[in-house]
Design a protein around this motif. Structure first.
Motif, PDB file in Angstrom:
ATOM      1  N   GLN A 145     -22.845   2.884  14.480  1.00  0.00           N
ATOM      2  CA  GLN A 145     -21.601   1.783  14.364  1.00  0.00           C
ATOM      3  C   GLN A 145     -20.842   1.471  15.931  1.00  0.00           C
ATOM      4  OE1 GLN A 145     -19.303   2.727  11.005  1.00  0.00           O
ATOM      5  NE2 GLN A 145     -21.037   2.335   9.540  1.00  0.00           N
ATOM      6  N   PHE A 179     -18.914   5.614  11.849  1.00  0.00           N
ATOM      7  CA  PHE A 179     -20.114   6.398  11.956  1.00  0.00           C
ATOM      8  C   PHE A 179     -21.401   6.184  12.332  1.00  0.00           C
ATOM      9  CE2 PHE A 179     -19.732   4.902   7.567  1.00  0.00           C
ATOM     10  CZ  PHE A 179     -21.180   4.681   7.169  1.00  0.00           C
ATOM     11  N   GLU A 219     -23.687 -11.155   9.518  1.00  0.00           N
ATOM     12  CA  GLU A 219     -23.074 -12.165   8.453  1.00  0.00           C
ATOM     13  C   GLU A 219     -21.736 -12.708   9.166  1.00  0.00           C
ATOM     14  OE1 GLU A 219     -22.550  -9.604   5.097  1.00  0.00           O
ATOM     15  OE2 GLU A 219     -24.469  -9.351   5.007  1.00  0.00           O
ATOM     16  N   VAL A 266     -10.810  -5.803   1.393  1.00  0.00           N
ATOM     17  CA  VAL A 266     -11.727  -5.377   0.347  1.00  0.00           C
ATOM     18  C   VAL A 266     -11.549  -3.975   0.450  1.00  0.00           C
ATOM     19  CG1 VAL A 266     -13.915  -5.179  -0.677  1.00  0.00           C
ATOM     20  CG2 VAL A 266     -13.322  -7.098   0.953  1.00  0.00           C
ATOM     21  N   ASN A 283     -25.298  -5.296   9.087  1.00  0.00           N
ATOM     22  CA  ASN A 283     -25.440  -6.424   8.537  1.00  0.00           C
ATOM     23  C   ASN A 283     -23.890  -7.336   8.395  1.00  0.00           C
ATOM     24  OD1 ASN A 283     -27.942  -6.367   6.682  1.00  0.00           O
ATOM     25  ND2 ASN A 283     -27.097  -4.105   6.797  1.00  0.00           N
ATOM     26  N   GLY A 315     -17.530  -2.348   5.018  1.00  0.00           N
ATOM     27  CA  GLY A 315     -18.811  -2.120   4.173  1.00  0.00           C
ATOM     28  C   GLY A 315     -19.077  -1.538   2.998  1.00  0.00           C
ATOM     29  N   SER A 316     -20.099  -1.096   2.621  1.00  0.00           N
ATOM     30  CA  SER A 316     -20.284  -0.740   1.131  1.00  0.00           C
ATOM     31  C   SER A 316     -20.107   0.886   1.019  1.00  0.00           C
ATOM     32  CB  SER A 316     -21.817  -0.848   0.812  1.00  0.00           C
ATOM     33  OG  SER A 316     -22.716   0.066   1.569  1.00  0.00           O
ATOM     34  N   PRO A 328     -26.731  -0.070   0.313  1.00  0.00           N
ATOM     35  CA  PRO A 328     -26.806  -1.514   0.207  1.00  0.00           C
ATOM     36  C   PRO A 328     -27.294  -2.065   1.747  1.00  0.00           C
ATOM     37  CG  PRO A 328     -24.934  -0.818  -0.816  1.00  0.00           C
ATOM     38  CD  PRO A 328     -25.579   0.542  -0.453  1.00  0.00           C
ATOM     39  N   GLY A 329     -26.573  -1.291   2.805  1.00  0.00           N
ATOM     40  CA  GLY A 329     -26.795  -1.790   4.150  1.00  0.00           C
ATOM     41  C   GLY A 329     -28.220  -1.846   4.500  1.00  0.00           C
ATOM     42  N   ILE A 366     -30.218  -4.513   0.873  1.00  0.00           N
ATOM     43  CA  ILE A 366     -29.842  -5.952   0.680  1.00  0.00           C
ATOM     44  C   ILE A 366     -30.831  -6.697   1.635  1.00  0.00           C
ATOM     45  CG2 ILE A 366     -28.005  -7.896   0.917  1.00  0.00           C
ATOM     46  CD1 ILE A 366     -26.071  -5.792  -0.028  1.00  0.00           C
ATOM     47  N   ARG A 391     -25.741 -11.382  -4.620  1.00  0.00           N
ATOM     48  CA  ARG A 391     -26.612 -10.680  -3.507  1.00  0.00           C
ATOM     49  C   ARG A 391     -26.054  -9.054  -3.504  1.00  0.00           C
ATOM     50  NH1 ARG A 391     -25.360  -9.863   2.412  1.00  0.00           N
ATOM     51  NH2 ARG A 391     -23.559  -9.576   1.073  1.00  0.00           N
ATOM     52  N   ASN A 419     -13.034  -2.781  -4.489  1.00  0.00           N
ATOM     53  CA  ASN A 419     -14.307  -2.420  -4.654  1.00  0.00           C
ATOM     54  C   ASN A 419     -15.606  -3.270  -3.938  1.00  0.00           C
ATOM     55  OD1 ASN A 419     -13.306  -0.021  -5.517  1.00  0.00           O
ATOM     56  ND2 ASN A 419     -13.588  -0.845  -7.605  1.00  0.00           N
ATOM     57  N   TRP A 420     -15.522  -4.496  -4.570  1.00  0.00           N
ATOM     58  CA  TRP A 420     -16.848  -5.201  -4.193  1.00  0.00           C
ATOM     59  C   TRP A 420     -16.571  -6.786  -3.786  1.00  0.00           C
ATOM     60  CZ3 TRP A 420     -21.191  -3.378  -1.848  1.00  0.00           C
ATOM     61  CH2 TRP A 420     -22.266  -4.328  -1.568  1.00  0.00           C
ATOM     62  N   ALA A 421     -16.797  -7.255  -2.728  1.00  0.00           N
ATOM     63  CA  ALA A 421     -16.359  -8.622  -2.501  1.00  0.00           C
ATOM     64  C   ALA A 421     -17.791  -9.564  -2.320  1.00  0.00           C
ATOM     65  CB  ALA A 421     -15.554  -8.992  -1.376  1.00  0.00           C
ATOM     66  N   CYS A 453     -13.145  -5.734   5.863  1.00  0.00           N
ATOM     67  CA  CYS A 453     -14.092  -4.980   4.853  1.00  0.00           C
ATOM     68  C   CYS A 453     -14.565  -4.051   5.785  1.00  0.00           C
ATOM     69  CB  CYS A 453     -14.794  -5.872   4.259  1.00  0.00           C
ATOM     70  SG  CYS A 453     -15.982  -5.174   3.281  1.00  0.00           S
TER      71      CYS A 453
HETATM   72  N1  UDP Z   1     -21.030  -5.948   1.308  1.00  0.00           N
HETATM   73  C1  UDP Z   1     -20.578  -7.144   0.347  1.00  0.00           C
HETATM   74  N2  UDP Z   1     -19.274  -6.612  -0.490  1.00  0.00           N
HETATM   75  C2  UDP Z   1     -18.519  -5.900  -0.110  1.00  0.00           C
HETATM   76  C3  UDP Z   1     -19.053  -4.764   0.670  1.00  0.00           C
HETATM   77  C4  UDP Z   1     -20.206  -4.929   1.325  1.00  0.00           C
HETATM   78  O1  UDP Z   1     -21.437  -8.103  -0.079  1.00  0.00           O
HETATM   79  O2  UDP Z   1     -17.728  -5.550  -0.654  1.00  0.00           O
HETATM   80  C5  UDP Z   1     -22.324  -6.186   1.690  1.00  0.00           C
HETATM   81  C6  UDP Z   1     -22.219  -6.799   3.275  1.00  0.00           C
HETATM   82  O3  UDP Z   1     -22.095  -7.911   3.003  1.00  0.00           O
HETATM   83  C7  UDP Z   1     -23.372  -6.165   4.001  1.00  0.00           C
HETATM   84  C8  UDP Z   1     -23.838  -4.824   3.159  1.00  0.00           C
HETATM   85  O4  UDP Z   1     -23.084  -4.921   1.928  1.00  0.00           O
HETATM   86  O5  UDP Z   1     -24.484  -7.003   3.660  1.00  0.00           O
HETATM   87  C9  UDP Z   1     -23.059  -3.706   4.047  1.00  0.00           C
HETATM   88  O6  UDP Z   1     -24.046  -3.244   4.970  1.00  0.00           O
HETATM   89  P1  UDP Z   1     -23.470  -3.027   6.456  1.00  0.00           P
HETATM   90  O7  UDP Z   1     -24.633  -2.951   7.480  1.00  0.00           O
HETATM   91  O8  UDP Z   1     -22.439  -4.115   6.931  1.00  0.00           O
HETATM   92  O9  UDP Z   1     -22.562  -1.677   6.303  1.00  0.00           O
HETATM   93  P2  UDP Z   1     -22.947  -0.448   5.545  1.00  0.00           P
HETATM   94  O10 UDP Z   1     -22.370  -0.553   4.317  1.00  0.00           O
HETATM   95  O11 UDP Z   1     -24.230  -0.074   5.685  1.00  0.00           O
HETATM   96  O12 UDP Z   1     -21.920   0.515   5.992  1.00  0.00           O
END
Ligand code: UDP
Length: 493
Positions: A394, A391, A377, A318, A373, A291-292, A19-20, A23, A261, A350-352, A289
């Motif tokens: 970051q 990790f 945001e 989350v 991301n 991340g994903s 996702p990172g 998206i 998204r 799980n997902w917000a 949160c």
């Molecule tokens: N994200 C989301 N809902 C969640 C978790 C993640 O929309 O519950 C989106 C978040 O907005 C961002 C992406 O997933 O756009 C995560 O990217 P990021 O670079 O922050 O971290 P990664 O997941 O790559 O560690």
């Protein structure tokens, strides 16, 4: 849909399925289409489903954009159907299988490049082999880098000078050479493959090599955020780049787009979290949160739950669940029930819909793992952050937030470890968590100043993507440059 003219620029996008990366890259592809480019996005079925609604909507508005779906070799790598994204991996073995499946797509993708005859390919930095594909076709390859200039400059400096190797102890700090500001770290905070050579170092070396052989880079960042490091990136690495972010707020303007998204399910009509947030005062709620990809160990979940509760501030948290841990389930269920009763906390499983939540006036700050991301945001929403890196790069992004931009309070994370190889211990205790939450969400001068700086960056983030802004101009200039290349090629041919 408008007819495609034969001098229309035709660009192919190849996102990496996590996702990172995916998206922001899909959003960038949509941005190109909105600026008159004919766009094709290559993705496997399960990944395409997470963004297809947005593409269909853009297409029905008259933009030249479509998805080219290719099959994922799930059988051949021993994965169940539909497991095609790095975020599905919970063990190092699974991560290996998914990565292997992705690498097996190379031949199919190369054939597509030949069939579709694009004028340019924009591929994720994780596909170094696309440099050669582009060379064979005589077209430019732009690579999409989904983190900060700052982190790339730090990573480059560490790989070149290896400053952490001269220290006698892991608790000593070293200064990162060649940066315009004094930035210090300890060796365990360095990305694993940069700290010591391991089996993934070669993979990353190939990636960094391919950067210098590409036509240039697209950065989802913006000039006003890290211009000093944008310049350093140019002078130290010698790579041409275009800063075109924050792409997410550029494209996802309405709530429907912000909701869907990166996720295939629709949002409920009146989501409970929204009613809950509506009942809260402005800037009073902390959004938490990681991340994903991240699933916290049980001991860490417990510390975080206590830390949040004892801070006295309200929060939305989350939590990505681990399957089959009954202790964890009963602890979290109990905690959720208690938080519902005292109205202090709301858990999203799980997902917000992160963009929507961050934009809500009741949110006053974010706890972030410093994924790029999430940082962008939060900055776009004008929110200061508690930084809790886990990790990869970051920990470098944390330094940007805390030491350079001064909009972050560090929780005190010490060790850089991949999400699949975390132990069972808690890295950060409840007392530290209480301390930073109280500092960020309280009314101290320090917190007010951070909040003001974050708001100014949010204003800059909005201006940069408007007509005449830096990111806006960079994108239009890049598209013009690619069109000129296409014309010169046609004239030469
Ligand atoms: N994200 C989301 N809902 C969640 C978790 C993640 O929309 O519950 C989106 C978040 O907005 C961002 C992406 O997933 O756009 C995560 O990217 P990021 O670079 O922050 O971290 P990664 O997941 O790559 O560690």
């Amino acid at each position: 849909m408008k007819a495609e003219s034969h001098d229309q620029l035709n660009v192919l996008f190849l996102p990496y399925p996590t996702p990172g990366h995916m998206i922001p890259m899909v959003v960038t592809a949509r941005l190109f289409a909105k600026h008159g480019v004919s766009v094709t996005i290559i993705a496997t079925q399960a990944n395409a489903l997470t963004f297809q609604k947005a593409i269909d909507r853009d297409f029905s508005c008259g933009y030249h954009i479509r998805t080219q779906v290719i099959p994922f070799p799930a059988d051949q790598v021993g994965l169940p159907d539909g497991v095609e994204n790095i975020k599905d991996s919970t063990t190092p073995e699974m991560l290996g299988q998914i990565s292997h499946g992705i690498s097996m797509l190379k031949d199919q993708i190369e054939l597509l490049f030949q069939d579709l005859q694009p004028d340019c390919i924009v591929t994720d930095v994780c596909y170094p082999w696309t440099v050669e594909s582009a060379a064979k076709l005589g077209i430019p390859r732009l690579f999409f880098y989904s983190s900060s200039y700052f982190s790339n400059c730090v990573s480059h400096s560490i790989r070149k000078h290896r400053p952490h190797e001269s220290l006698v102890s892991d608790t000593h700090k070293f200064t990162i050479p060649g940066l315009p500001q004094r930035i210090e770290m300890t060796p365990p905070q360095v990305a694993e493959w940069e700290r010591t050579k391991n089996e993934t170092t070669g993979y990353f070396d190939a990636m960094f090599e391919s950067e210098t052989e590409s036509y240039g880079a697209l950065y989802n960042s913006f000039h006003e955020l890290e211009s000093v490091y944008e310049q350093l990136h140019q002078s130290a690495l010698g790579i041409k780049s275009w800063t075109i972010g924050p792409v997410s707020s550029w494209v996802n303007k309405d709530d429907g787009q912000k909701t869907n998204r990166g996720h295939k399910e629709d949002l409920e009509q009146e989501p409970q979290w929204l009613n809950w947030l509506n009942s809260k005062q402005n800037e009073s709620v902390l959004y938490v949160c990681f991340g994903s990809l991240m699933r916290l160990p049980h001991a860490q979940l417990v510390e975080l739950a206590h830390g949040l509760e004892h801070s006295g501030h309200s929060f939305i948290w989350v939590i990505r669940k681990k399957d089959g841990n009954e202790n964890e389930d009963s602890f979290l269920q109990e905690f959720e029930k208690k938080m519902k009763e005292n109205k202090k906390g709301f858990i999203i499983w799980n997902w917000a819909p992160q963009l929507l939540i961050l934009d809500h006036p009741a949110i006053g700050g974010m706890v972030t793992h410093c994924g790029w991301n999430s940082i962008l945001e939060s900055v776009s929403a004008g929110l200061p952050m508690i930084t809790w890196p886990m990790f990869a790069e970051q920990f470098y992004n944390e330094k940007l937030l805390v030491d350079v931009l001064k909009i972050g309070v560090p929780v005190g994370a010490k060790e850089n470890k991949f999400w699949t190889s975390l132990g069972e211990d808690a890295a950060v205790g409840r007392e530290e968590i209480v301390k930073v939450v109280v500092l960020l969400m309280g009314s101290s001068q320090e917190s007010k100043e951070m909040r003001n700086r974050a708001r100014k960056l949010s204003d800059a983030a909005k201006r940069t993507i408007e007509e005449g802004g830096h990111s806006y101009n960079n994108l239009t200039q890049l598209i013009d440059e690619l069109k000129s290349l296409k014309i010169s090629k046609a004239l030469a041919g």
